[in-house]
Design a protein around this motif. Structure first.
Motif: not given
Length: 393
Positions: A64-93
């Motif tokens: 992928r070229e950008t962070l996934p928002r709906w990943d299934i086995f390394g492939c983009p799910g092609g649905c939903m919006i935003g960049q939710p992984l950025v939230s997960v990353i910031a929250d984890a750190w």
């Protein structure tokens, strides 16, 4: 708990920039960043770490070229919006999970938000209220991560972008509204009409989504009194079974954090009243035990957090908002690989059906004059005591 932990599932092993990890997939980002991943940070921080590494690796490997928002086995799910992984990353750190390359994560977050996020010239996503608000929050999470990493210039830039939500406030209709590419407004059909630039929602439901700046949003609405009245009206149309409706819509994730907005209103006790009602009336055993789509654990994770008495409003800010729990006693065993503290206990001897008002809070025996606790207070271990009144619903 069973439902909440079905995914993200294990599919192998990997290594990224010196961090070994369990490769995971089925990441329903737009859903699970709200409750499920905050829950995992407490109960299974290793799952959070593995998922972040797995998602970063899908970009580094060239899948992928950008962070996934709906990943299934390394492939983009092609649905939903935003960049939710950025939230997960910031929250984890923020919570002290350090087993991934945060600078790589920041680099990819910036790349993804510039490629997919709000138009930097217009200050919004043309035609989409949902995307504008989701990306504004993702910008804030990117800024938060940069701030924690000491990248002051990047942080300042993205904190500025996070104010994009203000560009969708329409004085004409007195609410959030999607804008067009020429600087105008999408045709207004009322708050309750679905669509109008909203993903699986109407403007009434989506327009509240400013988790990173509730005080700024309150100012837009005309002050705390008006904000409280609007929030009460929004919840007043909810049916007893909490099924799909035009107000607070628990069956779908965009609304999930909204009961905790009452903490910023003139009636903070309403947090407990509404979360307790949702726990008692929107969930149950049997084939119809969930009032809406599970969405890979999010619906159940919301219940688990509300039922133990704490839930985030803005993942990444380090705050857990308190509410009336279902259980009289809960003990969270913290993973010593990530957190130094002893177990964290939540005691609410007065908890019972219909009891929702918090009369007093103590943390490690000391009175607490606020209705939230920080991540550091939880992960240090200790005892949270909630005095719950018997006031009925």
């Amino acid at each position: 708990l069973y439902h909440a932990f079905i995914d993200p599932r294990e599919v192998g092993r990997g290594e990224l920039n010196g961090h070994g990890f369990v490769r995971r997939t089925v990441f329903s980002g737009w859903d699970v960043y709200r409750s499920a991943f905050p829950l995992y940070t407490l109960l299974r921080p290793d799952v959070v770490s593995d998922t972040v590494n797995s998602m970063l690796e899908t970009v580094v490997s060239g899948k992928r070229e950008t962070l996934p928002r709906w990943d299934i086995f390394g492939c983009p799910g092609g649905c939903m919006i935003g960049q939710p992984l950025v939230s997960v990353i910031a929250d984890a750190w923020e919570k002290g999970i350090r087993t991934f390359d945060a600078r790589l994560a920041l680099e990819l977050a910036c790349r993804s938000l510039e490629a997919e996020g709000n138009d930097r010239t217009l200050g919004y996503k043309p035609g989409s209220l949902s995307e504008t608000l989701e990306f504004a929050y993702a910008d804030w999470c990117c800024a938060r991560l940069a701030e924690m990493l000491g990248e002051k210039e990047v942080a300042a830039k993205y904190f500025g972008y996070a104010q994009s939500y203000t560009n969708c406030w329409s004085k004409e209709v007195g609410w959030m509204r999607a804008r067009t590419s020429d600087g105008g407004w999408l045709e207004w059909q009322g708050r309750e009409k679905h669509g109008q630039g909203c993903m699986e929602a109407n403007p009434w439901q989506q327009g509240w989504f400013v988790p990173h700046d509730p005080e700024g949003f309150i100012r837009l609405t005309g002050g705390k009194n008006r904000f409280t009245e609007e929030l009460e009206r929004f919840f007043s149309v909810v049916p007893d079974d909490f099924r799909w409706n035009d107000g607070y819509n628990h069956p779908n994730e965009p609304c999930h954090t909204l009961p905790f907005l009452f903490a910023h209103s003139d009636k903070p006790d309403e947090v407990g009243r509404w979360t307790r009602r949702i726990c008692e009336q929107a969930y149950g055993t049997g084939p119809y035990g969930l009032c809406g789509n599970e969405d890979v654990g999010q619906m159940s994770a919301w219940y688990v957090l509300a039922a133990i008495g704490m839930h985030p409003l803005c993942p990444g800010d380090g705050r857990w908002y308190l509410t009336a729990p279902v259980f009289r006693s809960v003990k969270i065993r913290l993973d010593s690989k990530y957190y130094p503290g002893r177990p964290f206990e939540i005691l609410a001897p007065g908890a019972k059906p219909g009891a929702w008002r918090i009369k007093g809070v103590k943390l490690n025996g000391k009175k607490l004059d606020r209705r939230w606790i920080s991540t550091s207070e939880v992960t240090a271990g200790g005892k949270l005591e909630l005095e719950i009144s018997e006031k009925c619903l």
